[in-house]
Design an enzyme around this catalytic site. Structure first.
Site, short mmCIF file in Angstrom:
data_model
loop_
_atom_site.label_atom_id
_atom_site.label_comp_id
_atom_site.label_asym_id
_atom_site.label_seq_id
_atom_site.Cartn_x
_atom_site.Cartn_y
_atom_site.Cartn_z
N TYR A 92 62.57 70.73 -28.65
CA TYR A 92 63.80 70.32 -28.63
C TYR A 92 64.61 71.54 -29.02
O TYR A 92 64.09 72.63 -29.86
CB TYR A 92 64.32 69.29 -29.37
CG TYR A 92 64.37 69.45 -30.71
CD1 TYR A 92 65.39 69.82 -31.78
CD2 TYR A 92 63.17 69.21 -31.48
CE1 TYR A 92 65.29 69.89 -33.09
CE2 TYR A 92 63.17 69.50 -32.80
CZ TYR A 92 64.27 69.63 -33.67
OH TYR A 92 63.96 69.90 -35.22
N CYS A 93 66.04 71.70 -28.47
CA CYS A 93 66.77 72.66 -28.96
C CYS A 93 68.28 71.93 -29.33
O CYS A 93 68.13 70.68 -29.71
CB CYS A 93 67.16 73.68 -27.84
SG CYS A 93 67.95 73.12 -26.19
N TRP A 94 69.44 72.42 -29.16
CA TRP A 94 70.57 71.88 -29.70
C TRP A 94 70.99 70.43 -28.63
O TRP A 94 71.26 69.39 -29.26
CB TRP A 94 71.85 72.54 -29.74
CG TRP A 94 73.14 72.01 -29.83
CD1 TRP A 94 74.43 72.06 -29.05
CD2 TRP A 94 73.60 71.09 -30.98
NE1 TRP A 94 75.20 71.41 -29.58
CE2 TRP A 94 75.10 70.79 -30.49
CE3 TRP A 94 73.15 70.83 -32.21
CZ2 TRP A 94 75.68 69.90 -31.51
CZ3 TRP A 94 73.76 69.89 -32.88
CH2 TRP A 94 75.25 69.53 -32.84
N SER A 100 65.28 74.94 -25.00
CA SER A 100 63.94 73.99 -25.09
C SER A 100 63.53 74.19 -23.40
O SER A 100 62.27 73.69 -23.42
CB SER A 100 64.30 72.53 -25.57
OG SER A 100 65.53 72.12 -24.79
N TYR A 121 68.70 68.13 -30.40
CA TYR A 121 68.74 67.56 -31.73
C TYR A 121 70.05 66.80 -31.73
O TYR A 121 70.08 65.88 -32.63
CB TYR A 121 68.92 68.84 -32.59
CG TYR A 121 69.46 68.62 -33.98
CD1 TYR A 121 68.70 68.16 -35.12
CD2 TYR A 121 70.92 68.71 -34.31
CE1 TYR A 121 69.21 67.86 -36.39
CE2 TYR A 121 71.51 68.25 -35.45
CZ TYR A 121 70.55 67.97 -36.56
OH TYR A 121 71.23 67.54 -37.80
#
Length: 357
Positions: A92-94, A100, A121
């Site tokens: 995952y990323c933002w 991601s 996130y």
């Protein structure tokens, strides 16, 4: 709501959770158990963001792709070098975007069964806030109420050792809750990190069993409790923890041993109380620190600072306080777990008597 809960449930389906955001983003907060494997470090993230706004999205994507590719290659040669065939990571990323997505594609090309977290996130943060808003109302809170030095935290730990279910908010906040409650050398978590830790703990609690928790104000140091949890605590059953003045002073001296051992830091904290207390009072406390009069300082802090503050608070928001069971606690004794067991037995007996009426 169902989609957010589904996101939480899927976290347990993977071998590992990978956070590819920058180190600063990870430090502020991350999914519990996730490891940090940034595809852009803090400086590179700023560089790409600046290119996006000041040059062009194309130029930012071109430069960013090269940096991301190099960082993924480095992680493959170091962080993930020993991952077996069939490994199933969640990445995952933002917002579940390019950062991601890039690592997920590379992982799947290798043969690992990687998946990108839908919404990243940001979506997990939404699930955290939802948990903090909804889960507290399902709890049967039993609140330990009493002045500073009565040993509420020690009783809470003893109750846990005796088999009771507890919620240790001060542990999650890395702060003892009072004006002198900071832990020397230990930074408090960010508000987002505290929220994440608290939500994870709330999800682990059994709503059919009572949850013992210390009375707290709205803020523990720099972090704030969610309104729904405060409401659940204010409406919960109360245990009034009673302790002799001598035991309180001895316990406070022991509980604040780290503060007394760091005289300069303690004096700095005491000086911050100027405005609440006169210069002469503060001067007297500083002198006690210099002279090593720990018990005298503990007693004076109780009499001049903590007890007046406790009396002013009134605890009127704890609606069940007038019906509280009183417990005389001896926090300095070796049998604190036995005292906790006796409290649990007394509560069980009282519940049986009420049921029989």
């Amino acid at each position: 709501m169902k989609h957010l809960l589904a996101d939480l449930e899927q976290l347990n389906d993977f071998d590992e959770i990978i956070d590819v955001r920058s180190p600063l983003e990870y430090a502020i907060d991350h999914i519990p158990g996730a490891i940090s494997a940034p595809v852009l470090n803090d400086e590179e993230r700023v560089q790409v963001g600046t290119l996006y706004t000041q040059v062009s999205p194309f130029e930012a994507s071109r430069i960013g792709a090269a940096i991301v590719a190099r960082n993924i290659a480095r992680h493959l040669e170091t962080t993930f070098v020993d991952r077996p065939q069939g490994w199933r990571p969640l990445v995952y990323c933002w917002r579940g975007g390019k950062r991601s997505g890039s690592m997920t594609v590379m992982f799947n090309m290798i043969g690992w069964r990687a998946r990108q977290l839908n919404g990243g996130y940001k979506r997990y943060r939404g699930a955290t806030l939802l948990a903090l808003d909804t889960l507290p109302s399902t709890l049967r809170c039993v609140v330990l109420v009493g002045p500073t030095g009565s040993g509420k935290t020690r009783l809470l730990h003893a109750l846990e050792s005796a088999g009771a279910q507890t919620l240790d908010l001060e542990h999650l906040a890395s702060h003892r809750g009072s004006l002198l409650g900071a832990v020397p050398g230990v930074a408090q978590p960010s508000q987002k990190r505290f929220d994440t830790l608290l939500a994870a703990r709330l999800r682990a609690l059994d709503s059919t069993l009572p949850v013992f928790v210390e009375a707290e104000s709205r803020k523990i140091g720099a972090v704030a409790l969610p309104p729904a949890l405060l409401q659940a605590m204010h409406q919960g059953a109360c245990i009034e923890v009673v302790c002799t003045p001598e035991d309180r002073a001895a316990f406070l001296q022991q509980d604040y041993a780290q503060l007394f051992d760091n005289a300069d830091w303690l004096k700095e904290q005491l000086q911050r109380l100027l405005g609440l207390h006169s210069r002469d009072v503060i001067k007297g406390w500083l002198q006690m620190v210099d002279e090593g009069r720990r018990l005298d300082l503990a007693s004076d802090l109780i009499n001049r600072h903590y007890d007046p503050a406790y009396a002013r608070s009134g605890h009127a928001h704890y609606t069940q306080l007038r019906h509280a069971m009183r417990m005389t606690f001896r926090p300095n004794d070796a049998d604190v777990v036995a005292q906790a067991r006796a409290l649990l037995a007394a509560m069980q007996m009282e519940a049986m008597q009420i049921k029989a009426m």
